[in-house]
Write a protein that holds these residues in place. Structure first.
Motif, PDB file in Angstrom:
ATOM      1  N   MET A   1      -5.610  10.816  -6.780  1.00 19.64           N
ATOM      2  CA  MET A   1      -5.639   9.594  -6.000  1.00 19.64           C
ATOM      3  C   MET A   1      -6.473   8.521  -6.677  1.00 19.64           C
ATOM      4  SD  MET A   1      -6.952   8.880  -2.106  1.00 19.64           S
ATOM      5  CE  MET A   1      -8.653   8.699  -2.628  1.00 19.64           C
TER       6      MET A   1
ATOM      7  N   ALA B   1      -7.746  -2.261  -3.471  1.00 17.18           N
ATOM      8  CA  ALA B   1      -7.016  -2.328  -4.739  1.00 17.18           C
ATOM      9  C   ALA B   1      -5.842  -3.290  -4.673  1.00 17.18           C
ATOM     10  CB  ALA B   1      -6.531  -0.933  -5.138  1.00 17.18           C
TER      11      ALA B   1
ATOM     12  N   ASP C   1     -10.430   2.244  -0.377  1.00 19.81           N
ATOM     13  CA  ASP C   1     -10.101   2.042  -1.788  1.00 19.81           C
ATOM     14  C   ASP C   1      -8.725   1.423  -2.002  1.00 19.81           C
ATOM     15  OD1 ASP C   1     -12.492   3.403  -3.061  1.00 19.81           O
ATOM     16  OD2 ASP C   1     -11.734   5.041  -1.841  1.00 19.81           O
ATOM     17  N   GLN C   2      -7.706   2.008  -1.364  1.00 18.06           N
ATOM     18  CA  GLN C   2      -6.354   1.503  -1.586  1.00 18.06           C
ATOM     19  C   GLN C   2      -6.181   0.082  -1.072  1.00 18.06           C
ATOM     20  OE1 GLN C   2      -7.119   4.491  -0.356  1.00 18.06           O
ATOM     21  NE2 GLN C   2      -5.750   6.087  -1.091  1.00 18.06           N
TER      22      GLN C   2
ATOM     23  N   LEU D   1       0.596   3.746  -2.941  1.00 17.58           N
ATOM     24  CA  LEU D   1      -0.708   4.387  -3.114  1.00 17.58           C
ATOM     25  C   LEU D   1      -0.950   5.495  -2.096  1.00 17.58           C
ATOM     26  CD1 LEU D   1      -3.063   1.349  -3.855  1.00 17.58           C
ATOM     27  CD2 LEU D   1      -1.998   2.925  -5.461  1.00 17.58           C
ATOM     28  N   ILE D   2      -0.122   5.550  -1.063  1.00 17.37           N
ATOM     29  CA  ILE D   2      -0.378   6.548  -0.027  1.00 17.37           C
ATOM     30  C   ILE D   2       0.134   7.916  -0.429  1.00 17.37           C
ATOM     31  CG2 ILE D   2       1.702   6.515   1.417  1.00 17.37           C
ATOM     32  CD1 ILE D   2      -1.955   6.137   2.588  1.00 17.37           C
TER      33      ILE D   2
ATOM     34  N   ALA E   1      -2.425  10.241  -1.659  1.00 18.74           N
ATOM     35  CA  ALA E   1      -3.373  10.592  -0.595  1.00 18.74           C
ATOM     36  C   ALA E   1      -2.860  11.726   0.271  1.00 18.74           C
ATOM     37  CB  ALA E   1      -3.656   9.370   0.281  1.00 18.74           C
TER      38      ALA E   1
ATOM     39  N   ALA F   1      -2.570   2.642   5.536  1.00 13.07           N
ATOM     40  CA  ALA F   1      -3.376   3.761   5.051  1.00 13.07           C
ATOM     41  C   ALA F   1      -3.994   4.546   6.202  1.00 13.07           C
ATOM     42  CB  ALA F   1      -4.471   3.232   4.124  1.00 13.07           C
TER      43      ALA F   1
ATOM     44  N   ASN G   1       0.805  -1.218   0.000  1.00 11.16           N
ATOM     45  CA  ASN G   1       0.000   0.000   0.000  1.00 11.16           C
ATOM     46  C   ASN G   1       0.842   1.273   0.000  1.00 11.16           C
ATOM     47  OD1 ASN G   1      -2.567   1.015  -0.238  1.00 11.16           O
ATOM     48  ND2 ASN G   1      -3.080   0.862   1.921  1.00 11.16           N
TER      49      ASN G   1
ATOM     50  N   LEU H   1      -5.701   4.656  -8.384  1.00 10.97           N
ATOM     51  CA  LEU H   1      -6.464   3.439  -8.090  1.00 10.97           C
ATOM     52  C   LEU H   1      -7.049   2.842  -9.363  1.00 10.97           C
ATOM     53  CD1 LEU H   1      -8.354   4.664  -4.896  1.00 10.97           C
ATOM     54  CD2 LEU H   1      -6.439   3.066  -4.987  1.00 10.97           C
TER      55      LEU H   1
END
Length: 256
Positions: A184, A128, A124-125, A30-31, A34, A153, A27, A188
């Motif tokens: 963001m 995913a 969401d993350q 993906l952060i 954010a 997250a 993760n 995703l």
């Protein structure tokens, strides 16, 4: 009576440290998108005339859904009632029902309290990176992966929002952060587009959202999301049927 004892299942048998660490690391990329999103929400809380800073930050812990909370703040500041605000949050978070449905059968042997915790961090993350996990892996690994992704997250999200609340006022107005939310979700989307139904859903949803960009109350985005989901679902049905027919044809040829 036999002296053999039945094996006792450990209370923490559901936890897999390897899976937790893998989810935590998965993760991490993906952060980053954010970060500005968390600042945007923090600044919105700071500027809200209805919600105090501490109440707004506390609601992040309870709600843990940035886009829904941002919409709720906007609705409350515009004078919307509680019913309208709750319905707004529900509509935006309705996608989490699909997330849960997609993962529902993967943690059947996991204790209910752990599954409830997993549903709390299923944002969401986390979805995913968890959804593609091979179902052949043990359930403790899979649920620990989800919890690891969610823990990463959750920790950084709360930090970013708090920083936005107290540091947002010192940022120059020229530093527009309006790009944060679409950036963001773009990240995703790129993870989710790994087959033709995903491509079709993204194209249809994106086109309709662009066409309806000027529609009131963000209706264009909502219609785009629904249309993309329907188009992707229909495409998935068609491709599944085609794959089934191809398999039947191959089996018939083998039997001959």
């Amino acid at each position: 009576m036999s002296d053999r004892q039945m094996p006792v299942r450990s209370q923490d048998a559901w936890f897999d440290s390897t899976g937790f660490g893998a989810g935590f690391r998965a993760n991490a990329p993906l952060i980053l998108p954010a970060l500005p999103f968390g600042f945007v929400l923090g600044v919105a809380i700071n500027e809200s005339v209805v919600v105090s800073n501490w109440a707004g930050w506390a609601s992040c812990i309870v709600l843990f859904a940035g886009s829904a909370q941002l919409a709720a703040l906007g609705a409350l500041d515009d004078g919307a009632g509680i019913v309208v605000t709750v319905l707004t949050v529900w509509m935006i978070n309705a996608r989490h029902i699909m997330y849960s449905a997609a993962l529902a059968g993967r943690f059947n042997s996991i204790p209910r309290p752990v599954r409830l915790l997993g549903s709390y961090v299923l944002m969401d993350q986390a979805f995913a990176v968890t959804e593609p996990i091979d179902t052949a892996k043990p359930e403790p690994y899979r649920v620990s992966f989800l919890l690891g992704a969610g823990a990463f997250a959750w920790t950084f999200w709360q930090t970013y929002v708090l920083a936005g609340i107290f540091l947002g006022n010192v940022l120059p107005e020229s530093w527009s952060l309006d790009f944060a939310v679409p950036l963001m979700f773009l990240g995703l989307m790129m993870l989710a587009i790994n087959n033709s139904p995903g491509v079709i859903a993204a194209i249809v949803g994106g086109l309709i959202a662009v066409i309806g960009a000027d529609w009131s109350s963000g209706l264009g985005l909502l219609v785009g999301v629904i249309a993309g989901m329907v188009a992707g679902g229909l495409a998935d049905v068609v491709t599944s049927k085609e794959a089934g027919l191809a398999k039947e044809t191959e089996s018939a040829g083998t039997d001959r």
